[in-house]
Design a protein around this motif. Structure first.
Motif: not given
Length: 174
Positions: A82-83, A86, A118, A122
């Protein structure tokens, strides 16, 4: 200053990108290495995230220096981490100010709908990006689509749903 010297600072717990931004602006090879750290998708979090922090500042000050990396950056929006998703969303937002080739038109729907998959943190960061992006691009139709698809909210608790709906209404009001 060269890349190895910058990379030597990546392991600090409170990394400050500011001392390295001008080097990344001035030195194409350093900048390319930092972008590579971000788009590689396999690096340790300190390496890719701190590289992102520097490149984001470069994008704010001189977005044309990384505009050619648009496709490689946006490719991260499907990353399992997820980083990375983003980061892709955030850097594209920074590049909108100079989107002279109108690259955003081809990704607009995915960009606006990406936050719905998300987790709340996020989601909130990405909706801030959408709010910023709407200063440069017309996103009303895509935001309406996001609002119309309420099924994805069923995975959130009541407090999160209220917070999400409030953020979405703010987006729509702009």
């Amino acid at each position: 200053m060269d890349y190895p010297e910058i990379a030597g600072h990546f392991q600090t717990t409170s990394f400050d990108p500011q001392p390295f931004v001008q080097t990344a602006i001035d030195d194409r090879k350093v900048r390319e290495r930092l972008v590579e750290n971000i788009v590689d998708g396999q690096n340790h979090i300190n390496e890719y995230f701190n590289s992102y922090l520097i490149i984001k500042e470069v994008a704010v000050k001189n977005p044309e220096l990384i505009y050619d990396e648009w496709e490689r950056i946006w490719a991260l929006h499907t990353h399992k981490n997820s980083y990375h998703r983003w980061i892709a969303h955030d850097l594209i937002t920074q590049l909108l100010v100079i989107d002279h080739e109108d690259k955003f038109e081809g990704i607009k729907q995915e960009y606006v709908l990406l936050p719905k998959g998300e987790k709340i943190s996020n989601f909130l960061k990405m909706t801030e990006n959408i709010q910023e992006a709407s200063r440069y691009k017309d996103l009303q139709q895509e935001i309406q689509r996001l609002l119309a698809d309420q099924e994805w909210l069923s995975h959130s608790n009541e407090k999160q749903v209220k917070r999400i709906e409030k953020v979405l209404q703010t987006l729509l009001a702009e």
